[in-house]
Design an enzyme around this catalytic site. Structure first.
Site, PDB file in Angstrom:
ATOM      1  N   TYR A 176      -3.030  -1.448  10.035  1.00 32.79           N
ATOM      2  CA  TYR A 176      -2.230  -2.071   8.629  1.00 32.79           C
ATOM      3  C   TYR A 176      -1.329  -1.863   8.243  1.00 32.79           C
ATOM      4  O   TYR A 176      -0.661  -2.361   7.242  1.00 32.79           O
ATOM      5  CB  TYR A 176      -3.882  -0.897   8.164  1.00 32.79           C
ATOM      6  CG  TYR A 176      -4.066  -1.169   6.587  1.00 32.79           C
ATOM      7  CD1 TYR A 176      -4.054  -2.722   5.561  1.00 32.79           C
ATOM      8  CD2 TYR A 176      -3.101  -0.710   5.399  1.00 32.79           C
ATOM      9  CE1 TYR A 176      -4.632  -2.570   4.273  1.00 32.79           C
ATOM     10  CE2 TYR A 176      -3.283  -0.362   3.897  1.00 32.79           C
ATOM     11  CZ  TYR A 176      -3.752  -1.915   3.841  1.00 32.79           C
ATOM     12  OH  TYR A 176      -4.140  -2.168   1.774  1.00 32.79           O
ATOM     13  N   SER A 223       0.913  -1.080  -0.393  1.00 36.12           N
ATOM     14  CA  SER A 223       0.017   0.054   0.080  1.00 36.12           C
ATOM     15  C   SER A 223       1.131   1.564  -0.018  1.00 36.12           C
ATOM     16  O   SER A 223       2.039   1.176   0.315  1.00 36.12           O
ATOM     17  CB  SER A 223      -1.374  -0.130   1.251  1.00 36.12           C
ATOM     18  OG  SER A 223      -1.075   1.005   1.249  1.00 36.12           O
TER      19      SER A 223
HETATM   20  P1  NAP Z   1     -11.704  -4.995  -1.773  1.00 35.59           P
HETATM   21  O1  NAP Z   1     -12.276  -4.495  -3.027  1.00 35.59           O
HETATM   22  O2  NAP Z   1     -12.424  -5.472  -0.169  1.00 35.59           O
HETATM   23  O3  NAP Z   1     -11.335  -6.746  -2.126  1.00 35.59           O
HETATM   24  C1  NAP Z   1     -10.277  -7.863  -1.496  1.00 35.59           C
HETATM   25  C2  NAP Z   1     -10.796  -9.120  -1.185  1.00 35.59           C
HETATM   26  O4  NAP Z   1     -10.230  -9.915  -0.866  1.00 35.59           O
HETATM   27  C3  NAP Z   1     -11.806  -9.058  -1.520  1.00 35.59           C
HETATM   28  O5  NAP Z   1     -11.899 -10.561  -2.637  1.00 35.59           O
HETATM   29  C4  NAP Z   1     -12.190 -10.968  -0.394  1.00 35.59           C
HETATM   30  O6  NAP Z   1     -12.740 -12.305  -0.737  1.00 35.59           O
HETATM   31  C5  NAP Z   1     -10.687 -11.090  -0.250  1.00 35.59           C
HETATM   32  N1  NAP Z   1      -9.868 -11.249   0.800  1.00 35.59           N
HETATM   33  C6  NAP Z   1     -10.260 -10.409   2.052  1.00 35.59           C
HETATM   34  N2  NAP Z   1      -9.566 -10.768   3.372  1.00 35.59           N
HETATM   35  C7  NAP Z   1      -9.905 -12.054   2.789  1.00 35.59           C
HETATM   36  C8  NAP Z   1      -9.089 -13.437   3.393  1.00 35.59           C
HETATM   37  N3  NAP Z   1      -8.612 -12.992   4.883  1.00 35.59           N
HETATM   38  N4  NAP Z   1      -8.872 -14.624   3.348  1.00 35.59           N
HETATM   39  C9  NAP Z   1      -9.131 -14.712   1.476  1.00 35.59           C
HETATM   40  N5  NAP Z   1      -9.539 -13.967   0.552  1.00 35.59           N
HETATM   41  C10 NAP Z   1      -9.985 -12.071   1.267  1.00 35.59           C
HETATM   42  O7  NAP Z   1     -10.204  -5.038  -2.011  1.00 35.59           O
HETATM   43  P2  NAP Z   1      -8.949  -4.112  -2.638  1.00 35.59           P
HETATM   44  O8  NAP Z   1      -9.213  -3.074  -2.736  1.00 35.59           O
HETATM   45  O9  NAP Z   1      -9.169  -5.445  -3.998  1.00 35.59           O
HETATM   46  O10 NAP Z   1      -7.819  -4.955  -1.610  1.00 35.59           O
HETATM   47  C11 NAP Z   1      -7.539  -6.470  -2.012  1.00 35.59           C
HETATM   48  C12 NAP Z   1      -4.952  -5.678  -2.152  1.00 35.59           C
HETATM   49  O11 NAP Z   1      -4.834  -4.141  -2.055  1.00 35.59           O
HETATM   50  C13 NAP Z   1      -5.835  -5.393  -0.446  1.00 35.59           C
HETATM   51  O12 NAP Z   1      -4.151  -6.247   0.147  1.00 35.59           O
HETATM   52  C14 NAP Z   1      -5.124  -4.135  -0.191  1.00 35.59           C
HETATM   53  O13 NAP Z   1      -4.619  -3.964   1.495  1.00 35.59           O
HETATM   54  C15 NAP Z   1      -4.562  -3.675  -1.335  1.00 35.59           C
HETATM   55  N6  NAP Z   1      -4.594  -2.115  -0.790  1.00 35.59           N
HETATM   56  C16 NAP Z   1      -5.314  -1.619  -1.118  1.00 35.59           C
HETATM   57  C17 NAP Z   1      -6.032  -0.525  -1.903  1.00 35.59           C
HETATM   58  C18 NAP Z   1      -7.244   0.212  -2.372  1.00 35.59           C
HETATM   59  O14 NAP Z   1      -7.635   1.233  -1.858  1.00 35.59           O
HETATM   60  N7  NAP Z   1      -8.306  -0.348  -2.160  1.00 35.59           N
HETATM   61  C19 NAP Z   1      -4.848   0.649  -1.736  1.00 35.59           C
HETATM   62  C20 NAP Z   1      -3.511  -0.012  -1.493  1.00 35.59           C
HETATM   63  C21 NAP Z   1      -4.132  -1.325  -1.423  1.00 35.59           C
HETATM   64  P3  NAP Z   1     -14.066 -12.048  -0.352  1.00 35.59           P
HETATM   65  O15 NAP Z   1     -14.630 -11.711  -1.287  1.00 35.59           O
HETATM   66  O16 NAP Z   1     -14.440 -13.112   0.157  1.00 35.59           O
HETATM   67  O17 NAP Z   1     -13.740 -10.891   1.433  1.00 35.59           O
END
Ligand code: NAP
Length: 251
Positions: free
Chosen positions: A156, A143
């Site tokens: 986080y 992140s």
């Molecule tokens: P998201 O839309 O909430 O999607 C998260 C995904 O991860 C979903 O498919 C969820 O599955 C899965 N997941 C969550 N916890 C899990 C677990 N314990 N075991 C297996 N699967 C799990 O979030 P996103 O924005 O795509 O985030 C993806 C990654 O990017 C994360 O690592 C996050 O920290 C990182 N990130 C996000 C942002 C942002 O602003 N969006 C910025 C920087 C980094 P379910 O549908 O089953 O819950």
């Protein structure tokens, strides 16, 4: 030869976009989901419509005891669908966020973050290492909040900071097998993350947009294709790097 990429947490958000982008780049995908098989199957169908093969497997990255069983399911799927015994790429994407000040963060919130983002990434990679082809790739999603502080993200960001150090050590230890390991650190992106806070809360969206050089927050399309291109043959000589993909957040 067609590559096979394993992307965790690909039922929604950045993982979903990454899986589909990999297919658009000509690769096949094993994607994992935690709660919604239906969402995951929709991603599989979208990849099939692109003419590529995909399979969805259930996985909770915070449940370390399930990793041996997941490895078995992965082996079975690889044999059945591809007649292979390994994948080329692992994208450690799955994860959740917590926004709470240091005074308000509970031990349970802290433990859940570290269980998924640190222990999960470490031990899943350990379990799957024999199933990653020599010369393959690992991408760990971190992140922008490890470089730029924002109130409420201490636990986080600390977990993601650990992911970045793990990346360097994975690169060191898997380098002898020709496996590269890099961190991709997205800035604020419009997904369901944190209950869709960046996407659905105008003040929040503007606050992060104002921090970027390109004047907006990111969308999944700003990240998935980038990760897919990082997995391409042209990036074979880059390893142990942290690549921030944030539209120039606070430069
Ligand atoms: P998201 O839309 O909430 O999607 C998260 C995904 O991860 C979903 O498919 C969820 O599955 C899965 N997941 C969550 N916890 C899990 C677990 N314990 N075991 C297996 N699967 C799990 O979030 P996103 O924005 O795509 O985030 C993806 C990654 O990017 C994360 O690592 C996050 O920290 C990182 N990130 C996000 C942002 C942002 O602003 N969006 C910025 C920087 C980094 P379910 O549908 O089953 O819950």
């Amino acid at each position: 030869m067609t590559t096979i990429s394993l992307v965790t947490g690909a039922s929604r958000g950045l993982g979903r976009n990454t899986a589909i982008s990999i297919a658009r780049h000509g690769g096949d995908v094993v994607l994992t989901y935690r709660t919604s098989a239906e969402d995951a199957m929709a991603v599989v169908a979208e990849i099939a419509a692109l003419g590529r093969k995909a399979v969805a497997l259930p996985l909770d990255v915070g449940d370390l005891a399930s990793f041996p069983g997941f490895g078995e399911q992965l082996r079975d799927a690889l044999t059945t669908l591809w007649n292979r015994d390994n994948v080329d790429h692992l994208v450690n994407n799955a994860g959740h966020g917590v926004m709470a000040s240091i005074s308000e963060t509970t031990e349970a919130q802290f433990d859940a973050l570290f269980d998924v983002h640190v222990k999960g990434v470490f031990f899943l990679t350990q379990a799957l290492a024999p199933l990653i082809a020599d010369g393959g790739r690992i991408v760990n999603i971190s992140s922008g909040l490890t470089r730029v502080s924002f109130p409420g993200f201490s636990a986080y960001a600390a977990a993601k900071g650990a992911v970045e150090i793990l990346t360097v050590y994975m690169a060191r230890e898997f380098g002898s097998r020709g496996i590269t390991v890099n961190t991709v650190a997205p800035g604020a992106i419009e997904t369901d993350f944190l209950g869709g806070a960046v996407r659905d809360t105008p003040d929040y969206n503007k606050g992060f947009a104002d921090m970027t050089t390109l004047g907006r927050v990111g969308t999944p399309d700003d990240i998935g294709p980038m990760v897919a291109s990082l997995l391409g043959a042209d990036n074979r000589w880059m390893t142990a790097q942290r690549i921030e993909v944030s539209g120039g957040q606070t430069i």
